[in-house]
Design an enzyme around this catalytic site. Structure first.
Site, PDB file in Angstrom:
ATOM      1  N   GLY A 109      15.803  -1.304  -0.917  1.00  0.00           N
ATOM      2  CA  GLY A 109      15.294  -2.627  -1.265  1.00  0.00           C
ATOM      3  C   GLY A 109      14.844  -2.807  -2.705  1.00  0.00           C
ATOM      4  O   GLY A 109      15.306  -3.710  -3.398  1.00  0.00           O
ATOM      5  N   LYS A 139       6.297   6.831  -2.400  1.00  0.00           N
ATOM      6  CA  LYS A 139       5.827   8.003  -1.654  1.00  0.00           C
ATOM      7  C   LYS A 139       6.846   9.130  -1.519  1.00  0.00           C
ATOM      8  O   LYS A 139       7.995   8.895  -1.161  1.00  0.00           O
ATOM      9  CB  LYS A 139       5.445   7.555  -0.243  1.00  0.00           C
ATOM     10  CG  LYS A 139       4.173   6.732  -0.202  1.00  0.00           C
ATOM     11  CD  LYS A 139       4.109   5.958   1.071  1.00  0.00           C
ATOM     12  CE  LYS A 139       2.951   6.381   1.942  1.00  0.00           C
ATOM     13  NZ  LYS A 139       3.134   5.831   3.291  1.00  0.00           N
ATOM     14  N   ARG A 199      22.389 -11.492   2.399  1.00  0.00           N
ATOM     15  CA  ARG A 199      22.968 -10.910   3.619  1.00  0.00           C
ATOM     16  C   ARG A 199      23.969 -11.849   4.281  1.00  0.00           C
ATOM     17  O   ARG A 199      24.960 -11.392   4.854  1.00  0.00           O
ATOM     18  CB  ARG A 199      21.855 -10.565   4.605  1.00  0.00           C
ATOM     19  CG  ARG A 199      21.084  -9.354   4.151  1.00  0.00           C
ATOM     20  CD  ARG A 199      19.992  -9.050   5.130  1.00  0.00           C
ATOM     21  NE  ARG A 199      19.352  -7.792   4.794  1.00  0.00           N
ATOM     22  CZ  ARG A 199      18.087  -7.519   5.042  1.00  0.00           C
ATOM     23  NH1 ARG A 199      17.323  -8.406   5.623  1.00  0.00           N
ATOM     24  NH2 ARG A 199      17.598  -6.351   4.715  1.00  0.00           N
ATOM     25  N   GLY A 202      17.265   0.807   4.865  1.00  0.00           N
ATOM     26  CA  GLY A 202      16.953   1.902   5.799  1.00  0.00           C
ATOM     27  C   GLY A 202      18.204   2.655   6.206  1.00  0.00           C
ATOM     28  O   GLY A 202      18.199   3.885   6.299  1.00  0.00           O
TER      29      GLY A 202
HETATM   30  P1  AMP Z   1       9.443   2.498  -2.180  1.00  0.00           P
HETATM   31  O1  AMP Z   1       9.356   1.344  -1.208  1.00  0.00           O
HETATM   32  O2  AMP Z   1       8.889   3.763  -1.673  1.00  0.00           O
HETATM   33  O3  AMP Z   1      10.811   2.636  -2.784  1.00  0.00           O
HETATM   34  O4  AMP Z   1       8.451   2.118  -3.361  1.00  0.00           O
HETATM   35  C1  AMP Z   1       8.591   0.969  -4.141  1.00  0.00           C
HETATM   36  C2  AMP Z   1       7.253   0.620  -4.690  1.00  0.00           C
HETATM   37  O5  AMP Z   1       6.737   1.707  -5.439  1.00  0.00           O
HETATM   38  C3  AMP Z   1       7.300  -0.574  -5.622  1.00  0.00           C
HETATM   39  O6  AMP Z   1       6.585  -1.630  -5.058  1.00  0.00           O
HETATM   40  C4  AMP Z   1       6.628  -0.061  -6.896  1.00  0.00           C
HETATM   41  O7  AMP Z   1       5.710  -0.963  -7.447  1.00  0.00           O
HETATM   42  C5  AMP Z   1       5.889   1.174  -6.413  1.00  0.00           C
HETATM   43  N1  AMP Z   1       5.675   2.143  -7.497  1.00  0.00           N
HETATM   44  C6  AMP Z   1       6.590   2.640  -8.330  1.00  0.00           C
HETATM   45  N2  AMP Z   1       6.023   3.460  -9.226  1.00  0.00           N
HETATM   46  C7  AMP Z   1       4.700   3.465  -8.986  1.00  0.00           C
HETATM   47  C8  AMP Z   1       3.588   4.108  -9.595  1.00  0.00           C
HETATM   48  N3  AMP Z   1       3.740   4.911 -10.646  1.00  0.00           N
HETATM   49  N4  AMP Z   1       2.383   3.889  -9.064  1.00  0.00           N
HETATM   50  C9  AMP Z   1       2.226   3.070  -7.994  1.00  0.00           C
HETATM   51  N5  AMP Z   1       3.237   2.439  -7.373  1.00  0.00           N
HETATM   52  C10 AMP Z   1       4.463   2.632  -7.872  1.00  0.00           C
END
Ligand code: AMP
Length: 403
Positions: free
Chosen positions: A361, A205, A35, A384
């Site tokens: 991120g 999620k 950054r 974000g």
């Molecule tokens: P996000 O912050 O929502 O973009 O999610 C990123 C996180 O999702 C990372 O830390 C990954 O390890 C996790 N992730 C990705 N695929 C999976 C999965 N199949 N099961 C559990 N966690 C996951």
């Protein structure tokens, strides 16, 4: 609104909102200076023109006013090094231990051409996050031109990111080089995407990504869904997902998204197969399995080989690509194959002329980890902010300059 590149800063004191919210270790060493280094070209242009730069930033989330842990003084040495890469002291860097008040204002007013002043953490004042007008006005007095180069906070209507702009005339407020390139790349994808336009959405999620998917349904030709969030969709379609990540309260949302996609003729691609594991651990036993037939006691932690093949084909045929979120638990070696393969496909498509934007991120960490950051068209620094932009929201930091 002026254009930064066309503006001659000679004799001006530019008040620059930067995002110096870098991670530090427990000895105050900067562990990732992306950054800071990303905004150096903006500062250098101001100085090269014969202006001076007064930098302001937030740093961490201080709750109770000034604290050593969240002081920007820990960054002064590195800022000096970035501005004097040959080890000299051509560019002097001063620090004011308050962002408003007498010391800040005296140091700012006596700053000479070619010099830099870094102000103390804006968030030591609760007025910053509240978007307080009086506080913004006090900050505005420190410079005669306002430059916003902090895309990472563009989605916040804070005093220094948005409210302050009203105290500068239209030709005295502008985006810095970093912010300008972020906005240009984002606008190119959202408003001028050459088709086929593929959005790759991953991560943990569904609930975090519903708005972005809904907005992209209006624009994309293909949406690839991977990562943990894919299993909510697979279960909603009647699949067996074992112990994979699932948001049971979002099953209907997932079905609605699939239905809307059908109506809009957008192809949604879910991973046909997965790398499944018998525990959430780096040393788990693993195998390849159809994503809708995952046995109990197993969970999908990465996309499988067939999915990689299908997703890669879609990506390679695209002219515009937006990627947010990993395809699996890429932090563990056994489950990073999917994310890596997708990163390579995005790089490949880019080399054949596609425009690719990677943001958020974890997908940014992934392209950095696989040394592919310079093989995609643009890597966004604003997680974000980027997400909210692609959700279709107006970002206050952008609006305040454009108005
Ligand atoms: P996000 O912050 O929502 O973009 O999610 C990123 C996180 O999702 C990372 O830390 C990954 O390890 C996790 N992730 C990705 N695929 C999976 C999965 N199949 N099961 C559990 N966690 C996951």
């Amino acid at each position: 609104m002026s254009t930064f590149s066309d503006f001659n800063f000679a004799g001006h004191k530019a008040l620059v909102r930067v995002d110096f919210n870098v991670p530090l270790d427990d000895k105050f060493n900067i562990t990732d200076d992306t950054r800071m280094s990303a905004t150096i070209p903006t500062i250098k242009k101001i100085l090269a023109d014969g202006g001076s730069a007064i930098l302001m930033s937030h740093f961490g989330r201080p709750k109770d006013g000034p604290t050593d842990k969240y002081s920007l003084k820990h960054l002064v040495k590195h800022l000096h090094e970035l501005l004097n890469p040959d080890g000299g002291n051509i560019t002097k860097v001063f620090f004011a231990d308050d962002c408003i008040g007498e010391q800040a204002s005296i140091t700012a007013s006596t700053l000479r051409a070619g010099e830099v002043l870094l102000l103390e953490n804006l968030r030591f004042y609760k007025e910053e996050e509240k978007g307080d007008k009086d506080f913004a006005e006090k900050l505005s007095k420190l410079g005669d031109v306002y430059v916003n180069d902090a895309f990472g906070t563009a989605h916040r209507a804070h005093a220094s990111t948005a409210v302050i702009a009203q105290f500068f005339a239209a030709d005295k407020k502008m985006f810095g080089l970093l912010m300008e390139s972020e906005v240009k790349s984002a606008e190119k994808v959202l408003h001028e995407a050459e088709k086929p336009f593929t959005a790759i959405i991953g991560g943990a999620k569904v609930s975090d990504k519903i708005l972005i998917i809904e907005n992209l349904l209006q624009r994309a030709t293909d949406i690839i869904i991977g990562g943990g969030m894919a299993y909510t969709f697979l279960k909603a379609r009647g699949g067996k997902i074992g112990g994979s990540l699932c948001e049971d309260d979002r099953l209907q949302t997932a079905l609605d998204i699939l239905e809307k996609a059908k109506q809009k003729n957008v192809s949604i691609h879910l991973p046909e197969d997965s790398i499944i594991a018998d525990k959430f651990a780096a040393d788990a036993n693993t195998k390849n399995c159809p994503s809708d037939q995952i046995p109990d006691g197993w969970m999908g932690l990465d996309i499988g080989l067939k999915a990689i093949g299908i997703f890669s084909e879609v990506i390679r045929n695209s002219k515009t690509i937006l990627w947010n979120g990993p395809m699996g638990v890429f932090e563990m070696e056994k489950f990073q194959g999917g994310t890596k393969a997708i990163a390579l496909s995005v790089a490949d498509a880019t080399s054949k002329g596609a425009f690719s934007l990677v943001g958020g991120g974890d997908s940014v960490s992934a392209v950095n980890q696989f040394h592919l950051a310079d093989k995609v068209s643009y890597v966004s620094t604003g997680g974000g902010a980027m997400l909210e932009y692609f959700e279709g929201k107006v970002l206050p930091g952008i609006a305040a300059i454009k108005e």
